[in-house]
Design an enzyme around this catalytic site. Structure first.
Site, PDB file in Angstrom:
ATOM      1  N   CYS A 276       0.816  -1.216   0.000  1.00 37.55           N
ATOM      2  CA  CYS A 276       0.000   0.000   0.000  1.00 37.55           C
ATOM      3  C   CYS A 276       0.856   1.275   0.000  1.00 37.55           C
ATOM      4  O   CYS A 276       0.593   2.169  -0.812  1.00 37.55           O
ATOM      5  CB  CYS A 276      -0.962   0.011   1.181  1.00 37.55           C
ATOM      6  SG  CYS A 276      -1.198  -1.561   1.974  1.00 37.55           S
ATOM      7  N   ARG A 305       6.514 -11.490   5.268  1.00 29.76           N
ATOM      8  CA  ARG A 305       5.894 -11.326   6.584  1.00 29.76           C
ATOM      9  C   ARG A 305       6.487 -12.320   7.544  1.00 29.76           C
ATOM     10  O   ARG A 305       6.785 -13.454   7.169  1.00 29.76           O
ATOM     11  CB  ARG A 305       4.381 -11.556   6.502  1.00 29.76           C
ATOM     12  CG  ARG A 305       3.685 -10.450   5.778  1.00 29.76           C
ATOM     13  CD  ARG A 305       2.177 -10.574   5.850  1.00 29.76           C
ATOM     14  NE  ARG A 305       1.609  -9.549   4.981  1.00 29.76           N
ATOM     15  CZ  ARG A 305       0.331  -9.445   4.689  1.00 29.76           C
ATOM     16  NH1 ARG A 305      -0.523 -10.295   5.214  1.00 29.76           N
ATOM     17  NH2 ARG A 305      -0.108  -8.495   3.891  1.00 29.76           N
ATOM     18  N   GLN A 323       1.357 -11.123  -3.734  1.00 30.40           N
ATOM     19  CA  GLN A 323      -0.059 -10.720  -3.721  1.00 30.40           C
ATOM     20  C   GLN A 323      -0.542 -10.340  -5.110  1.00 30.40           C
ATOM     21  O   GLN A 323       0.208  -9.775  -5.894  1.00 30.40           O
ATOM     22  CB  GLN A 323      -0.251  -9.497  -2.821  1.00 30.40           C
ATOM     23  CG  GLN A 323      -0.281  -9.786  -1.354  1.00 30.40           C
ATOM     24  CD  GLN A 323      -0.869  -8.612  -0.558  1.00 30.40           C
ATOM     25  OE1 GLN A 323      -1.782  -7.927  -1.013  1.00 30.40           O
ATOM     26  NE2 GLN A 323      -0.335  -8.393   0.623  1.00 30.40           N
ATOM     27  N   ASP A 325      -2.369  -7.838  -5.902  1.00 31.80           N
ATOM     28  CA  ASP A 325      -2.796  -6.676  -5.123  1.00 31.80           C
ATOM     29  C   ASP A 325      -3.281  -5.539  -6.010  1.00 31.80           C
ATOM     30  O   ASP A 325      -2.887  -5.436  -7.171  1.00 31.80           O
ATOM     31  CB  ASP A 325      -1.590  -6.193  -4.290  1.00 31.80           C
ATOM     32  CG  ASP A 325      -2.018  -5.364  -3.101  1.00 31.80           C
ATOM     33  OD1 ASP A 325      -3.236  -5.258  -2.863  1.00 31.80           O
ATOM     34  OD2 ASP A 325      -1.129  -4.830  -2.402  1.00 31.80           O
ATOM     35  N   HIS A 327      -4.740  -1.221  -5.280  1.00 35.09           N
ATOM     36  CA  HIS A 327      -5.292  -0.163  -4.438  1.00 35.09           C
ATOM     37  C   HIS A 327      -6.114   0.748  -5.317  1.00 35.09           C
ATOM     38  O   HIS A 327      -5.621   1.245  -6.326  1.00 35.09           O
ATOM     39  CB  HIS A 327      -4.162   0.568  -3.718  1.00 35.09           C
ATOM     40  CG  HIS A 327      -3.478  -0.321  -2.736  1.00 35.09           C
ATOM     41  ND1 HIS A 327      -2.377  -1.068  -3.062  1.00 35.09           N
ATOM     42  CD2 HIS A 327      -3.812  -0.655  -1.463  1.00 35.09           C
ATOM     43  CE1 HIS A 327      -2.038  -1.814  -2.015  1.00 35.09           C
ATOM     44  NE2 HIS A 327      -2.885  -1.590  -1.036  1.00 35.09           N
ATOM     45  N   LYS A 411     -13.118  -4.795   6.543  1.00 31.51           N
ATOM     46  CA  LYS A 411     -12.896  -5.488   5.271  1.00 31.51           C
ATOM     47  C   LYS A 411     -13.859  -6.640   5.064  1.00 31.51           C
ATOM     48  O   LYS A 411     -14.481  -7.123   6.010  1.00 31.51           O
ATOM     49  CB  LYS A 411     -11.462  -6.001   5.198  1.00 31.51           C
ATOM     50  CG  LYS A 411     -11.045  -6.815   6.399  1.00 31.51           C
ATOM     51  CD  LYS A 411      -9.592  -7.241   6.298  1.00 31.51           C
ATOM     52  CE  LYS A 411      -9.221  -8.123   7.452  1.00 31.51           C
ATOM     53  NZ  LYS A 411      -8.196  -9.090   7.194  1.00 31.51           N
ATOM     54  N   HIS A 457      -8.280  -1.421  -0.621  1.00 32.14           N
ATOM     55  CA  HIS A 457      -7.239  -2.435  -0.852  1.00 32.14           C
ATOM     56  C   HIS A 457      -7.971  -3.708  -1.252  1.00 32.14           C
ATOM     57  O   HIS A 457      -8.938  -4.079  -0.597  1.00 32.14           O
ATOM     58  CB  HIS A 457      -6.470  -2.799   0.426  1.00 32.14           C
ATOM     59  CG  HIS A 457      -5.933  -1.654   1.201  1.00 32.14           C
ATOM     60  ND1 HIS A 457      -4.590  -1.511   1.443  1.00 32.14           N
ATOM     61  CD2 HIS A 457      -6.536  -0.628   1.834  1.00 32.14           C
ATOM     62  CE1 HIS A 457      -4.398  -0.439   2.193  1.00 32.14           C
ATOM     63  NE2 HIS A 457      -5.562   0.113   2.446  1.00 32.14           N
TER      64      HIS A 457
HETATM   65  C1  TSB Z   1      -4.989  -6.364  -0.199  1.00 34.75           C
HETATM   66  N1  TSB Z   1      -2.755  -4.255   1.995  1.00 34.75           N
HETATM   67  C2  TSB Z   1      -3.674  -5.304   1.699  1.00 34.75           C
HETATM   68  C3  TSB Z   1      -3.775  -5.523   0.193  1.00 34.75           C
HETATM   69  O1  TSB Z   1      -3.864  -4.274  -0.472  1.00 34.75           O
HETATM   70  C4  TSB Z   1      -3.190  -6.590   2.392  1.00 34.75           C
HETATM   71  O2  TSB Z   1      -1.999  -6.826   2.463  1.00 34.75           O
HETATM   72  N2  TSB Z   1      -4.137  -7.372   2.889  1.00 34.75           N
HETATM   73  S1  TSB Z   1      -3.843  -8.763   3.649  1.00 34.75           S
HETATM   74  O3  TSB Z   1      -2.965  -8.559   4.735  1.00 34.75           O
HETATM   75  O4  TSB Z   1      -5.134  -9.310   3.990  1.00 34.75           O
HETATM   76  O5  TSB Z   1      -3.166  -9.732   2.646  1.00 34.75           O
HETATM   77  C5  TSB Z   1      -3.762 -10.013   1.407  1.00 34.75           C
HETATM   78  C6  TSB Z   1      -3.969 -11.492   1.216  1.00 34.75           C
HETATM   79  O6  TSB Z   1      -2.726 -12.172   1.271  1.00 34.75           O
HETATM   80  C7  TSB Z   1      -4.805 -12.191   2.276  1.00 34.75           C
HETATM   81  O7  TSB Z   1      -6.162 -12.032   2.011  1.00 34.75           O
HETATM   82  C8  TSB Z   1      -4.373 -13.635   2.134  1.00 34.75           C
HETATM   83  O8  TSB Z   1      -5.123 -14.291   1.135  1.00 34.75           O
HETATM   84  C9  TSB Z   1      -2.942 -13.523   1.653  1.00 34.75           C
HETATM   85  N3  TSB Z   1      -1.950 -13.836   2.719  1.00 34.75           N
HETATM   86  C10 TSB Z   1      -1.781 -13.170   3.870  1.00 34.75           C
HETATM   87  N4  TSB Z   1      -0.787 -13.723   4.597  1.00 34.75           N
HETATM   88  C11 TSB Z   1      -0.312 -14.760   3.865  1.00 34.75           C
HETATM   89  C12 TSB Z   1       0.718 -15.723   4.070  1.00 34.75           C
HETATM   90  N5  TSB Z   1       1.473 -15.708   5.164  1.00 34.75           N
HETATM   91  N6  TSB Z   1       0.924 -16.669   3.123  1.00 34.75           N
HETATM   92  C13 TSB Z   1       0.168 -16.672   1.988  1.00 34.75           C
HETATM   93  N7  TSB Z   1      -0.798 -15.790   1.745  1.00 34.75           N
HETATM   94  C14 TSB Z   1      -1.044 -14.835   2.665  1.00 34.75           C
HETATM   95 ZN    ZN Z   2      -2.991  -2.611   0.712  1.00 33.78          ZN
END
Ligand code: TSB
Ligand code: ZN
Length: 583
Positions: A276, A305, A323, A325, A327, A411, A457
């Protein structure tokens, strides 16, 4: 899979079985000390300290045997209430139980349960005799930190499950076996989708050629959809400075999920956990008028992460992820419509993949948690109401989850159930009134005044990693033709007579953009055909005299016994159509 905790009687039975496990372990390893042995959804476990003895799955049958012996003996399970002094005295040689007693509230009724030569500190209740714990199975062993704290010593956790009847136990074990078969870690290995290596690190999968093909197809698929919907895709670095994440608020609210920072010259970087902030800067790079909005910035973006080492799992929960992703920068009056479009896209994609087993969850803040969530009641209430309104309008069934919102806003999540383990989020769509403020984003309204946009997002696949994991489990590895790493396997009946024709068919298929394998090994036809099934290849062509003479192919579709003869031209047309329709 049955939730043991939901059935009170079964829950008590499983708890008693945890005691039976501890008693058996004590017989086999007299030095054993025990921490806690609760009932969980899948049965029970007991955390124990066995000194230098490291339990493996191979030790489980011997423990089960001892449990059976004790159970047959049929001792009564007797409850006794104790004063604090009596309890401390009774468990004086057991530091873990002493710890438990010392942490009990003053008015706690302390009780112990005795069965034969074994007594455990326990609140109960229990079944009447150990005889009732008859149909059980020990399932696995794993490490577990004392009190769940990585700073403490590692205990050993033995998992098991107990049922009232033999049929129930067998049905459960069969279900468990099927879940294991469906586990994407197993399928992913068998189909050459991904691997892991200690030298690369935990939660850092390597996508193998077959997996990379699947992922590329997923990328192309969603890229085309997003382009058609007016998204603009970008590439941005997978690091940012600590200051970037201080500006965004992640440094304060998300730090425990981030890798530690690293210094390079005079800059301090972090591997990014989210994209983001980068996209906020892309938006801010130009001036925007109200007419330009919505602006939709998309990226297939790599994030890192920190996930607990016990939580990482195949492709489903990783520490390095990509992702799908985007925005979306919208005017306040566009929130409803844009949110709706995202929900439509989610439904459209799920339909293409034939996904049915999912649930919509509206994730709201916990108003009591002032630490996690920024403090602006009005903003939260507005945002939450807006999402609820759209969902209701859509008529989509959903449930609400308090305390599951992101720190920046409420969300909508799509929840799915993996073959093994608890539910996870796949797609997500999140409203955000905060980040645009933190980055001082603006657009000029129709009266020439500066206004602040709202950000949505959203990630349709979530991550390519998690989506692939789920897809492998849903399809049991039988991917649709358009996603299959090898779409057609060509087998000449006899290399001497049919190889040349087979090669010409392969060339024609490749020219049509299909992914083809020619199996020209000197193996038996039946063997090659079976292997084609094992590798879950959608089409197997068998080419002999008849096909050679008539420029045709004889194909068998995965999972079907039927052999179909058609012209090569017709075959190419059919399979291309199938692929274009994402079948
Ligand atoms: C959608 N900032 C927002 C983005 O713009 C975001 O990061 N959202 S999130 O934290 O929910 O992450 C997006 C998606 O990543 C989650 O819905 C999930 O499907 C996936 N995700 C999250 N953590 C993991 C992980 N550790 N391993 C694999 N996929 C993951
Ligand atoms: Zn985001």
């Amino acid at each position: 899979m049955q939730n043991i905790k939901e059935d009170e009687k079964l829950s008590v039975l499983n708890h008693s079985c945890a005691h039976l496990l501890a008693q058996a372990v004590k017989h086999l390893y007299p030095e054993a000390k025990f921490w806690v042995g609760p009932v969980i959804e899948e049965g029970f476990y007991y955390d124990m300290d066995l000194g230098d003895k490291k339990l493996t799955e191979e030790d489980l049958p011997a423990i089960e045997k001892e449990m059976k012996k004790i159970s047959k003996d049929g001792k009564r399970i007797i409850r006794k209430e104790l004063s604090r002094e009596e309890a401390l005295d009774m468990f004086k040689d057991d530091p873990y139980k002493i710890d438990l007693i010392n942490n009990m509230e003053d008015d706690t009724v302390i009780s112990a349960y005795t069965q034969g030569d074994f007594t455990d500190l326990c609140r109960g209740p229990h079944v009447e005799t150990v005889k009732e714990c008859k149909y059980f199975k020990l399932l696995k062993v794993s490490g577990a930190y004392y009190k769940g704290d990585a700073k403490n010593q590692m205990l050993q956790r033995v998992y098991g499950v107990c049922f009232k009847t033999e049929e129930d136990l067998n049905a459960y074990l069969k279900e468990l076996e099927e879940a294991k078969e469906r586990d994407h870690r197993r399928i992913g290995k068998n189909l050459g989708i991904f691997m892991t290596h200690d030298l690369v690190g935990k939660g850092m999968p390597l996508w193998l050629p077959n997996g990379a093909l699947v992922r590329k197809e997923l990328e192309n698929y969603i890229y085309r959809k997003e382009q058609a919907l007016g998204y603009k895709h970008v590439y941005t670095p997978c690091v940012g400075t600590v200051d970037l994440y201080k500006t965004s608020g992640h440094w304060d609210h998300y730090k425990e999920n981030m890798f530690p920072s690293m210094k390079v010259d005079d800059e301090e970087f972090v591997l990014r956990p989210m994209n983001c902030p980068h996209h906020m800067l892309v938006y801010a790079n130009e001036l925007h008028s109200y007419r330009d909005l919505p602006i939709r910035i998309g990226e297939f973006a790599t994030d890192f992460r920190y996930e607990a080492s016990g939580a990482v799992k195949g492709l489903e929960r990783v520490r390095c992820m990509c992702q799908n992703d985007a925005h979306l920068f919208v005017r306040p009056d566009q929130i409803g419509e844009e949110f709706k479009k995202v929900v439509e896209l989610i439904l459209d994609v799920y339909k293409d993949f034939g996904l049915k087993n999912y649930k919509f969850r509206l994730s709201l803040r916990d108003p009591e948690d002032k630490e996690k969530y920024f403090d602006d009641d009005e903003m939260w209430n507005n945002a939450e109401n807006k999402l609820r309104e759209v969902l209701t309008e859509f008529g989509i069934p959903f449930y609400e989850a308090i305390g599951e919102a992101a720190f920046y806003g409420p969300k909508l999540d799509v929840e799915v159930k993996p073959a093994v383990g608890p539910e996870v989020t796949l797609s997500t769509c999140q409203l955000d009134f905060l980040l645009p403020r933190r980055f001082e984003l603006s657009y000029i309204d129709n009266e020439g005044n500066k206004q602040i946009p709202v950000v949505i997002h959203r990630a349709i696949f979530g991550t390519f990693d998690r989506f692939t994991a789920f897809l492998l489990e849903e399809t049991k590895g039988v991917l649709p033709t358009w996603l299959s790493p090898v779409q057609v396997n060509v087998i000449p009946v006899n290399n001497t007579y049919h190889l040349e024709y087979a090669r010409s068919v392969v060339d024609a298929l490749k020219e049509s953009g299909l992914r083809v394998n020619l199996d020209e090994r000197e193996e038996k036809l039946g063997y090659k055909m079976r292997e084609s099934q094992t590798n879950k290849i959608p089409y197997t062509l068998v080419l002999g005299d008849k096909e050679k003479e008539s420029d045709s192919v004889n194909y068998r579709k995965y999972g079907s016994e039927e052999q179909v003869s058609i012209s090569l031209k017709e075959f190419i047309k059919t399979i291309k159509e199938e692929i274009n329709n994402h079948k």
